[in-house]
Design an enzyme around this catalytic site. Structure first.
Site, PDB file in Angstrom:
ATOM      1  N   LYS A   1      -1.120  -0.710  -4.173  1.00 43.23           N
ATOM      2  CA  LYS A   1      -2.467  -0.063  -3.990  1.00 43.23           C
ATOM      3  C   LYS A   1      -1.941   1.322  -3.956  1.00 43.23           C
ATOM      4  O   LYS A   1      -1.055   1.631  -2.859  1.00 43.23           O
ATOM      5  CB  LYS A   1      -2.923  -0.564  -2.844  1.00 43.23           C
ATOM      6  CG  LYS A   1      -3.920   0.247  -1.849  1.00 43.23           C
ATOM      7  CD  LYS A   1      -4.795  -0.584  -1.110  1.00 43.23           C
ATOM      8  CE  LYS A   1      -4.823   0.128   0.376  1.00 43.23           C
ATOM      9  NZ  LYS A   1      -5.570  -0.722   1.454  1.00 43.23           N
TER      10      LYS A   1
ATOM     11  N   LYS B   1     -10.367  -7.251   7.298  1.00 40.86           N
ATOM     12  CA  LYS B   1      -9.366  -7.124   8.367  1.00 40.86           C
ATOM     13  C   LYS B   1     -10.061  -7.476   9.694  1.00 40.86           C
ATOM     14  O   LYS B   1     -10.975  -7.196  10.136  1.00 40.86           O
ATOM     15  CB  LYS B   1      -9.134  -5.666   8.700  1.00 40.86           C
ATOM     16  CG  LYS B   1      -8.442  -4.803   7.565  1.00 40.86           C
ATOM     17  CD  LYS B   1      -8.284  -3.339   7.851  1.00 40.86           C
ATOM     18  CE  LYS B   1      -7.774  -2.750   6.614  1.00 40.86           C
ATOM     19  NZ  LYS B   1      -7.945  -1.208   6.590  1.00 40.86           N
TER      20      LYS B   1
ATOM     21  N   ASP C   1      -7.241   3.323  -3.006  1.00 44.90           N
ATOM     22  CA  ASP C   1      -8.081   3.316  -1.890  1.00 44.90           C
ATOM     23  C   ASP C   1      -8.066   4.681  -1.257  1.00 44.90           C
ATOM     24  O   ASP C   1      -7.185   5.587  -1.148  1.00 44.90           O
ATOM     25  CB  ASP C   1      -7.188   2.515  -0.640  1.00 44.90           C
ATOM     26  CG  ASP C   1      -8.004   2.267   0.790  1.00 44.90           C
ATOM     27  OD1 ASP C   1      -9.056   2.777   0.587  1.00 44.90           O
ATOM     28  OD2 ASP C   1      -7.353   1.768   1.639  1.00 44.90           O
TER      29      ASP C   1
ATOM     30  N   LYS D   1      -2.883   5.046  -2.417  1.00 44.73           N
ATOM     31  CA  LYS D   1      -3.795   5.948  -1.692  1.00 44.73           C
ATOM     32  C   LYS D   1      -4.223   6.989  -2.418  1.00 44.73           C
ATOM     33  O   LYS D   1      -3.415   7.691  -3.108  1.00 44.73           O
ATOM     34  CB  LYS D   1      -3.285   6.242  -0.371  1.00 44.73           C
ATOM     35  CG  LYS D   1      -3.159   5.325   0.464  1.00 44.73           C
ATOM     36  CD  LYS D   1      -4.384   4.731   1.172  1.00 44.73           C
ATOM     37  CE  LYS D   1      -4.213   3.766   2.130  1.00 44.73           C
ATOM     38  NZ  LYS D   1      -5.216   3.293   2.954  1.00 44.73           N
TER      39      LYS D   1
ATOM     40  N   ASP E   1     -14.058  -1.922   2.737  1.00 44.61           N
ATOM     41  CA  ASP E   1     -13.170  -1.706   3.967  1.00 44.61           C
ATOM     42  C   ASP E   1     -13.712  -1.289   5.239  1.00 44.61           C
ATOM     43  O   ASP E   1     -14.490  -2.161   5.860  1.00 44.61           O
ATOM     44  CB  ASP E   1     -11.764  -1.214   3.768  1.00 44.61           C
ATOM     45  CG  ASP E   1     -10.745  -1.097   4.771  1.00 44.61           C
ATOM     46  OD1 ASP E   1     -11.188  -1.523   5.968  1.00 44.61           O
ATOM     47  OD2 ASP E   1      -9.646  -0.550   4.596  1.00 44.61           O
TER      48      ASP E   1
ATOM     49  N   GLU F   1     -11.314   0.849  -3.387  1.00 46.63           N
ATOM     50  CA  GLU F   1     -11.523   0.599  -2.148  1.00 46.63           C
ATOM     51  C   GLU F   1     -12.025   1.685  -1.409  1.00 46.63           C
ATOM     52  O   GLU F   1     -11.579   2.906  -1.504  1.00 46.63           O
ATOM     53  CB  GLU F   1     -10.274  -0.039  -1.551  1.00 46.63           C
ATOM     54  CG  GLU F   1     -10.369  -0.265   0.080  1.00 46.63           C
ATOM     55  CD  GLU F   1      -8.784  -0.815   0.507  1.00 46.63           C
ATOM     56  OE1 GLU F   1      -7.948  -1.063  -0.424  1.00 46.63           O
ATOM     57  OE2 GLU F   1      -8.917  -0.998   1.868  1.00 46.63           O
TER      58      GLU F   1
ATOM     59  N   SER G   1       0.696  -1.211   0.064  1.00 43.99           N
ATOM     60  CA  SER G   1      -0.006  -0.079  -0.164  1.00 43.99           C
ATOM     61  C   SER G   1       0.822   1.208   0.051  1.00 43.99           C
ATOM     62  O   SER G   1       1.716   1.618   0.942  1.00 43.99           O
ATOM     63  CB  SER G   1      -0.970  -0.117   1.299  1.00 43.99           C
ATOM     64  OG  SER G   1      -1.786   1.356   1.290  1.00 43.99           O
TER      65      SER G   1
ATOM     66  N   GLY H   1      -4.702  -4.510   5.778  1.00 47.31           N
ATOM     67  CA  GLY H   1      -3.380  -4.349   6.926  1.00 47.31           C
ATOM     68  C   GLY H   1      -3.788  -3.000   7.572  1.00 47.31           C
ATOM     69  O   GLY H   1      -4.301  -2.088   7.279  1.00 47.31           O
TER      70      GLY H   1
HETATM   71  O1  SMG Z   1      -0.491  -2.562   6.885  1.00 45.30           O
HETATM   72  O2  SMG Z   1       0.273  -2.161   4.840  1.00 45.30           O
HETATM   73  C1  SMG Z   1      -0.386  -1.680   5.647  1.00 45.30           C
HETATM   74  C2  SMG Z   1      -1.502  -0.548   5.402  1.00 45.30           C
HETATM   75  C3  SMG Z   1      -2.605  -0.880   4.466  1.00 45.30           C
HETATM   76  O3  SMG Z   1      -3.272   0.747   3.336  1.00 45.30           O
HETATM   77  C4  SMG Z   1      -3.613   0.121   4.346  1.00 45.30           C
HETATM   78  N1  SMG Z   1      -4.232   0.260   5.295  1.00 45.30           N
HETATM   79  O4  SMG Z   1      -7.479   1.664   4.603  1.00 45.30           O
HETATM   80  O5  SMG Z   1      -6.533  -0.110   4.170  1.00 45.30           O
HETATM   81  C5  SMG Z   1      -6.507   0.929   4.656  1.00 45.30           C
HETATM   82  C6  SMG Z   1      -5.221   1.390   5.478  1.00 45.30           C
HETATM   83  C7  SMG Z   1      -5.801   1.670   6.943  1.00 45.30           C
HETATM   84  C8  SMG Z   1      -4.680   1.844   7.722  1.00 45.30           C
HETATM   85  S1  SMG Z   1      -4.159   3.450   7.630  1.00 45.30           S
HETATM   86  C9  SMG Z   1      -3.282   3.933   8.967  1.00 45.30           C
HETATM   87 MG    MG Z   2      -8.562   0.541   2.994  1.00 47.38          MG
END
Ligand code: SMG
Ligand code: MG
Length: 367
Positions: free
Chosen positions: A158, A260, A186, A160, A236, A211, A132, A288
């Site tokens: 992925k 999750k 995402d 953001k 999510d 996402e 991510s 994650g």
């Molecule tokens: O653990 O690699 C990881 C982070 C993956 O993008 C990630 N998590 O919305 O999916 C999500 C975000 C939430 C955590 S942001 C602090």
């Molecule tokens: Mg997410």
């Protein structure tokens, strides 16, 4: 028999800042629950962040909820399953519940000499690893960061996104790394359903999914958006239980689910959501929460189940930390090995735990 529950608190710096549509993390505050039994003990990591921005839960609040409401239901003979039933009347607080549930599960599986992967019904020993990528300061930085991850072997990327930082990012990464790259985005709930026309521009880039484009409680909005765009919608934040998963699938608010365990109250609920999705042909993948090795180990066990047909956000330890709390998880040809020792299969390293503080210890009444 369960003897005591300990809460351990610490913190760890991230190797690089992680920016999402709701904020930037430069470190991770940590809370571990340690379930101590007669012969073994179990560990679990709380996925809540310092602030209530990914979800309403946050770490300090989890400490309060665990101490005040969850620990008091525990008995010497509590199991993960009995705990889940006993805390059902307590609303929400999934991250707190998940953490206690997982510590109990780890303890009981260590007592039974069974790995979490085996207990859950894993069918793989290696899990494909995605990464991510946070919002970067420039497109050049983004290309450099994605390139570095791809050279390390990650099999899926992925990105953001947020309003003002979306279509161009995807266009640039597609152009630079080609059509073959498994790519998804995402939004962490940053858009409104009135942005449908704008988000439709993503249809040109053959993404695996988008996402959580809209706020977590806007299921109707996701239904409408999913009809208007071709990119598959994945949820999510909106999926907090088996029931919300079933509702979202039935209503066609999404066609893919990010599971999750921390967000849905634990591994038992996560497994139920997986089973439902498998029976309904809805692909799932494991999300994650910037976990250390304690949380990552358990997620790997889940991601080894047959319905996890898309690569997840379980990256190697060095993507997050200079030094993980457990022995590091490493990438092997873009995959990470699923722990096969009893329970979650890993323990915090004593020298790393030495940097934590035991903030509470609750004796469990013995009959
Ligand atoms: O653990 O690699 C990881 C982070 C993956 O993008 C990630 N998590 O919305 O999916 C999500 C975000 C939430 C955590 S942001 C602090
Ligand atoms: Mg997410």
């Amino acid at each position: 028999m369960l003897r005591s529950i300990e809460l351990w608190r610490g913190g760890i710096d991230l190797v690089s800042p992680f920016r999402t549509s709701f904020g930037t993390d430069t470190s991770r505050e940590l809370l571990y629950v340690h379930a101590v039994g007669d012969n073994n003990s179990g560990w679990a990591e709380c996925v809540a962040g310092t602030e209530p921005n990914y979800s309403a839960e946050y770490l300090q609040n989890c400490i309060e909820v665990i101490s005040r409401f969850l620990v008091p239901v525990l008995r010497a003979e509590s199991t993960a399953k009995s705990f889940v039933a006993d805390v059902a009347p307590i609303r929400g607080n999934f991250m707190s519940k998940a953490c206690v549930e997982t510590a109990l599960l780890d303890l009981q599986l260590r007592d039974q000499n069974i790995s979490l992967a085996k207990f859950l019904g894993a069918t793989r020993t290696l899990v494909p690893s995605g990464v991510s990528v946070g919002i970067q300061n420039s497109l050049d930085d983004l290309v450099r960061v994605v390139g570095q991850y791809l050279s390390q072997g990650y099999v899926r990327v992925k990105l953001k996104i947020e309003p003002g930082s979306d279509i161009e990012l995807v266009r640039t990464v597609r152009k630079e790394f080609g059509e073959e790259l498994m790519l998804q985005v995402d939004a962490n709930a940053a858009y409104k359903v009135s942005d449908a026309k704008h988000l439709k521009k993503l249809d040109d880039f053959n993404l695996l999914l988008i996402e959580q484009p809209l706020p977590e409680d806007d299921l109707a909005g996701h239904v409408e958006l999913a009809k208007k765009i071709q990119t598959p919608v994945c949820l999510d934040e909106s999926i907090t239980s088996l029931e919300t998963a079933r509702g979202a699938i039935d209503l066609k608010a999404c066609s893919i689910i990010n599971i999750k365990p921390g967000r849905v109250g634990g591994y038992l609920e996560a497994k139920k959501i997986h089973d439902l999705c498998l029976s309904r042909d809805v692909p799932v993948w494991c999300g994650g929460m910037l976990e250390t090795g304690v949380g990552r180990a358990a997620n790997l066990a889940l991601a080894a189940l047959p319905g996890f047909t898309l690569p997840g956000d379980i990256s190697a330890s060095n993507r997050y930390f200079t030094r993980d709390i457990t022995p590091p998880f490493e990438l092997v040809n873009g995959h990470i090995r699923v722990p096969d020792k009893p329970g979650i299969g890993v323990d915090p390293l004593p020298e790393m735990l030495a940097g934590f503080k035991k903030i509470a210890s609750f004796e469990i009444a013995q009959n």
